[in-house]
Write an enzyme that holds these catalytic residues in place. Structure first.
Site, PDB file in Angstrom:
ATOM      1  CB  THR A 178      -6.093   0.780   8.571  1.00 26.89           C
ATOM      2  OG1 THR A 178      -5.446   1.827   9.294  1.00 26.89           O
ATOM      3  CG2 THR A 178      -6.734   1.483   7.385  1.00 26.89           C
ATOM      4  CB  ALA A 203      -1.165   0.093   1.246  1.00 26.76           C
ATOM      5  CD  GLN A 204       0.774   6.610   0.388  1.00 27.31           C
ATOM      6  OE1 GLN A 204       1.848   6.641   1.321  1.00 27.31           O
ATOM      7  NE2 GLN A 204      -0.023   7.485   0.736  1.00 27.31           N
ATOM      8  CB  SER A 205       1.330   2.387   4.321  1.00 25.01           C
ATOM      9  OG  SER A 205       2.638   2.840   4.671  1.00 25.01           O
ATOM     10  CD  GLU A 219      -5.457   6.747  10.172  1.00 28.27           C
ATOM     11  OE1 GLU A 219      -6.297   7.519   9.505  1.00 28.27           O
ATOM     12  OE2 GLU A 219      -5.008   6.834  11.325  1.00 28.27           O
ATOM     13  CE1 TYR A 235      -3.119   3.316   4.285  1.00 26.57           C
ATOM     14  CE2 TYR A 235      -4.125   3.973   6.348  1.00 26.57           C
ATOM     15  CZ  TYR A 235      -3.271   3.129   5.791  1.00 26.57           C
ATOM     16  OH  TYR A 235      -3.004   1.951   6.158  1.00 26.57           O
ATOM     17  NE  ARG A 244       4.607   2.577  12.029  1.00 24.23           N
ATOM     18  CZ  ARG A 244       3.482   2.609  11.181  1.00 24.23           C
ATOM     19  NH1 ARG A 244       3.444   2.069  10.005  1.00 24.23           N
ATOM     20  NH2 ARG A 244       2.320   3.034  11.683  1.00 24.23           N
ATOM     21  CE  LYS A 249      -4.496  -0.121   3.756  1.00 20.45           C
ATOM     22  NZ  LYS A 249      -3.718  -1.582   3.623  1.00 20.45           N
TER      23      LYS A 249
HETATM   24  P1  NDP Z   1       5.103  -0.063   4.823  1.00 23.82           P
HETATM   25  O1  NDP Z   1       4.557   1.272   4.436  1.00 23.82           O
HETATM   26  O2  NDP Z   1       6.013  -0.307   5.621  1.00 23.82           O
HETATM   27  O3  NDP Z   1       4.985  -1.019   3.567  1.00 23.82           O
HETATM   28  C1  NDP Z   1       4.205  -1.053   2.439  1.00 23.82           C
HETATM   29  C2  NDP Z   1       4.760  -1.945   1.247  1.00 23.82           C
HETATM   30  O4  NDP Z   1       4.098  -1.638   0.178  1.00 23.82           O
HETATM   31  C3  NDP Z   1       6.059  -1.711   0.831  1.00 23.82           C
HETATM   32  O5  NDP Z   1       6.687  -3.019   0.752  1.00 23.82           O
HETATM   33  C4  NDP Z   1       5.955  -0.901  -0.436  1.00 23.82           C
HETATM   34  O6  NDP Z   1       6.966  -1.202  -1.252  1.00 23.82           O
HETATM   35  C5  NDP Z   1       4.590  -1.622  -1.146  1.00 23.82           C
HETATM   36  N1  NDP Z   1       4.056  -1.139  -2.109  1.00 23.82           N
HETATM   37  C6  NDP Z   1       3.927   0.395  -2.182  1.00 23.82           C
HETATM   38  N2  NDP Z   1       3.116   0.585  -3.312  1.00 23.82           N
HETATM   39  C7  NDP Z   1       3.182  -0.561  -4.071  1.00 23.82           C
HETATM   40  C8  NDP Z   1       2.593  -1.005  -5.071  1.00 23.82           C
HETATM   41  N3  NDP Z   1       1.805  -0.219  -5.991  1.00 23.82           N
HETATM   42  N4  NDP Z   1       2.718  -2.318  -5.500  1.00 23.82           N
HETATM   43  C9  NDP Z   1       3.239  -3.021  -4.760  1.00 23.82           C
HETATM   44  N5  NDP Z   1       3.720  -3.125  -3.695  1.00 23.82           N
HETATM   45  C10 NDP Z   1       3.668  -1.697  -3.076  1.00 23.82           C
HETATM   46  O7  NDP Z   1       3.764  -0.679   5.662  1.00 23.82           O
HETATM   47  P2  NDP Z   1       3.454  -1.577   6.954  1.00 23.82           P
HETATM   48  O8  NDP Z   1       4.437  -2.739   6.616  1.00 23.82           O
HETATM   49  O9  NDP Z   1       3.476  -0.662   8.218  1.00 23.82           O
HETATM   50  O10 NDP Z   1       2.065  -1.841   6.611  1.00 23.82           O
HETATM   51  C11 NDP Z   1       1.482  -3.103   5.958  1.00 23.82           C
HETATM   52  C12 NDP Z   1       0.085  -2.909   5.428  1.00 23.82           C
HETATM   53  O11 NDP Z   1      -0.769  -2.986   6.752  1.00 23.82           O
HETATM   54  C13 NDP Z   1       0.080  -1.549   4.514  1.00 23.82           C
HETATM   55  O12 NDP Z   1      -0.914  -2.075   3.769  1.00 23.82           O
HETATM   56  C14 NDP Z   1      -0.673  -0.672   5.702  1.00 23.82           C
HETATM   57  O13 NDP Z   1      -1.517   0.349   5.018  1.00 23.82           O
HETATM   58  C15 NDP Z   1      -1.522  -1.587   6.634  1.00 23.82           C
HETATM   59  N6  NDP Z   1      -1.457  -1.140   7.766  1.00 23.82           N
HETATM   60  C16 NDP Z   1      -0.342  -0.683   8.620  1.00 23.82           C
HETATM   61  C17 NDP Z   1      -0.482  -0.234   9.927  1.00 23.82           C
HETATM   62  C18 NDP Z   1       0.701  -0.061  10.645  1.00 23.82           C
HETATM   63  O14 NDP Z   1       0.342   0.772  11.722  1.00 23.82           O
HETATM   64  N7  NDP Z   1       1.977  -0.396  10.439  1.00 23.82           N
HETATM   65  C19 NDP Z   1      -1.919  -0.294  10.706  1.00 23.82           C
HETATM   66  C20 NDP Z   1      -2.986  -0.863   9.678  1.00 23.82           C
HETATM   67  C21 NDP Z   1      -2.904  -1.274   8.585  1.00 23.82           C
HETATM   68  P3  NDP Z   1       8.312  -0.088  -1.385  1.00 23.82           P
HETATM   69  O15 NDP Z   1       9.236  -0.617  -0.025  1.00 23.82           O
HETATM   70  O16 NDP Z   1       9.080  -0.462  -2.613  1.00 23.82           O
HETATM   71  O17 NDP Z   1       8.066   1.249  -1.072  1.00 23.82           O
HETATM   72  P1  GDP Z   2      -1.225   7.430  11.482  1.00 23.11           P
HETATM   73  O1  GDP Z   2      -1.970   6.861  12.757  1.00 23.11           O
HETATM   74  O2  GDP Z   2      -1.212   6.045  10.273  1.00 23.11           O
HETATM   75  O3  GDP Z   2      -1.498   8.693  10.726  1.00 23.11           O
HETATM   76  O4  GDP Z   2       0.288   7.238  12.117  1.00 23.11           O
HETATM   77  P2  GDP Z   2       1.428   8.404  12.315  1.00 23.11           P
HETATM   78  O5  GDP Z   2       2.473   7.947  13.162  1.00 23.11           O
HETATM   79  O6  GDP Z   2       1.862   9.018  10.891  1.00 23.11           O
HETATM   80  O7  GDP Z   2       0.626   9.515  12.983  1.00 23.11           O
HETATM   81  C1  GDP Z   2      -0.104   9.069  14.235  1.00 23.11           C
HETATM   82  C2  GDP Z   2      -0.380  10.371  15.070  1.00 23.11           C
HETATM   83  O8  GDP Z   2       0.529  11.396  15.156  1.00 23.11           O
HETATM   84  C3  GDP Z   2      -1.360  11.268  14.138  1.00 23.11           C
HETATM   85  O9  GDP Z   2      -2.451  11.891  14.901  1.00 23.11           O
HETATM   86  C4  GDP Z   2      -0.606  12.586  13.594  1.00 23.11           C
HETATM   87  O10 GDP Z   2      -1.210  13.692  13.335  1.00 23.11           O
HETATM   88  C5  GDP Z   2       0.026  12.707  14.873  1.00 23.11           C
HETATM   89  N1  GDP Z   2       1.688  13.515  14.836  1.00 23.11           N
HETATM   90  C6  GDP Z   2       2.061  14.438  15.166  1.00 23.11           C
HETATM   91  N2  GDP Z   2       3.071  15.079  14.833  1.00 23.11           N
HETATM   92  C7  GDP Z   2       3.475  14.374  13.982  1.00 23.11           C
HETATM   93  C8  GDP Z   2       4.524  14.012  12.956  1.00 23.11           C
HETATM   94  O11 GDP Z   2       5.435  14.685  13.018  1.00 23.11           O
HETATM   95  N3  GDP Z   2       4.525  13.024  12.105  1.00 23.11           N
HETATM   96  C9  GDP Z   2       3.672  12.081  11.926  1.00 23.11           C
HETATM   97  N4  GDP Z   2       3.759  11.134  11.040  1.00 23.11           N
HETATM   98  N5  GDP Z   2       2.612  12.109  12.856  1.00 23.11           N
HETATM   99  C10 GDP Z   2       2.509  13.268  13.884  1.00 23.11           C
END
Ligand code: NDP
Ligand code: GDP
Length: 325
Positions: free
Chosen positions: A126, A83-85, A128, A150, A185, A154
């Protein structure tokens, strides 16, 4: 017989931990690798699994590449973690986010339906999606109200997973995971931004940390714990959706206190507020109710927020020391 898993987003935080977890269970692990101009495999290297995961070129926005990956690997389980996460980026690139994060999931579901309908499917949903929360503690039955491109993308992927389960009998599960973090992360997320800054401040190479809304509250867990829940969902007799969370919520401010305190520093001396990090629409508070996951999967979070943040600060201290040596 050895089980085969295909993971999208294998180079991301969860992709790396899930690869390690499945390899330890004896799985043959395949990863869909989206081509970038520079290598993206540092997380797989960090966990020492890069040479064990079989990487296949492909992109979530290119259904032909997904179909080919399914045909070539014939997986038993498919985990859609790609994902674009990053929420903040989703306002800058809403269409790309919808394409990769939303339509990308549908591309996999449709490819599965056509060429591998017997495979079990996990969708990375998620918290979110709850956005502007409709209940103080969010569970599987809480109505959704996403607050970013996002979250909206999702939610589309989430309902598509439900719809393909109900329409075509695809074994599709959606894990509604609350924020989960680790030393792997992405640096743009607030926990890692803070633990990296704490390490740099402690080592004397940074003196300010600019943050946005530090009153926001999140339910933070450890990614290593959460990937086990993904796998557990796919081992049940019937597919279903589950909230995965710790059941505790903390402000960004208090998370900073935990991180700075750990190295004997006062966060108030270093943190400055920069409105550039405010979001067009904020998710003020998230708090998950993981009761169903506990009752049905036997899953619960093992790592406390303090243990998690300390683990991340320790890893960042090591990294920054290496960098400045
Ligand atoms: P990351 O951002 O660390 O990883 C995202 C991955 O998706 C990367 O490997 C990225 O590749 C790949 N990706 C992006 N665009 C594409 C594409 N077009 N085609 C194929 N692959 C792609 O996310 P996390 O590991 O933290 O999260 C995993 C999943 O869980 C995500 O879908 C996220 O949205 C979801 N999620 C995460 C949470 C969290 O707190 N971590 C909470 C809830 C859901 P590259 O490395 O090349 O950019
Ligand atoms: P998210 O819950 O997926 O948006 O995870 P993030 O870690 O990006 O953000 C968590 C919370 O932290 C959100 O409410 C943000 O607005 C808050 N936040 C405050 N300062 C920052 C910052 O400098 N960077 C990010 N990424 N989040 C911030």
């Amino acid at each position: 017989m050895t089980k085969k898993a295909l993971i999208t987003g294998v180079t991301g935080q969860d992709g790396a931990y899930l690869s390690e977890f499945l390899l330890n269970k004896g799985y043959e692990v395949y990863g869909l690798l989206a081509r970038r101009s520079t290598p993206t495999s540092w997380r797989l290297e960090y966990l020492d699994v890069l040479d064990k995961v079989k990487l296949i070129d492909g992109d979530l926005t290119d259904i032909a590449s997904i179909t080919r990956a399914l045909l070539d690997t014939q997986p038993d389980e498919v985990y859609n973690l790609g994902a674009q996460s990053f929420v903040a980026t989703s306002w800058a690139q809403p269409l790309l986010t919808a394409d990769a994060t939303g339509l990308g999931a549908l591309n996999i579901l449709e490819a599965l339906r056509q060429v591998r309908p017997e495979a079990r499917f996990y969708q990375a949903s998620t918290s979110e999606m709850f956005g502007k929360i409709q209940e103080p503690m969010q569970s599987e039955s809480t109505p959704f109200y996403p607050r970013s491109p996002y979250g909206v993308s999702k939610l589309f992927a989430h309902w598509m997973t439900v719809n393909y389960r109900e329409s075509f009998n695809i074994y599709g599960c959606s894990g509604i995971l609350f924020n989960h973090e680790s030393p792997l992360r992405g640096i743009e997320f607030v926990t890692r931004k803070v633990t990296d800054a704490v390490a740099r401040t402690k080592l004397g190479v940074q003196d300010k940390l600019a943050l946005g809304n530090i009153d926001a509250k999140r339910d933070w867990g450890f990614s290593g714990d959460y990937v086990e829940a993904m796998w557990m969902m796919l081992q049940q007799d019937e597919p279903d959706d589950y909230v995965i969370a710790t059941g505790r919520t903390t402000t960004v401010r208090d998370m900073c206190v935990i991180a700075f305190d750990y190295v004997g520093l006062d966060y108030e001396k270093f943190v400055v507020i920069d409105p550039r990090f405010y979001r067009p629409a904020e998710v003020d508070i998230l708090l998950g109710n993981p009761a169903k996951a506990k009752a049905k999967l036997g899953w619960e979070a093992k790592t406390s927020l303090e243990e998690l943040i300390h683990m991340m600060v320790d890893a960042d201290l090591e990294r920054v020391k290496r960098e400045i040596r």
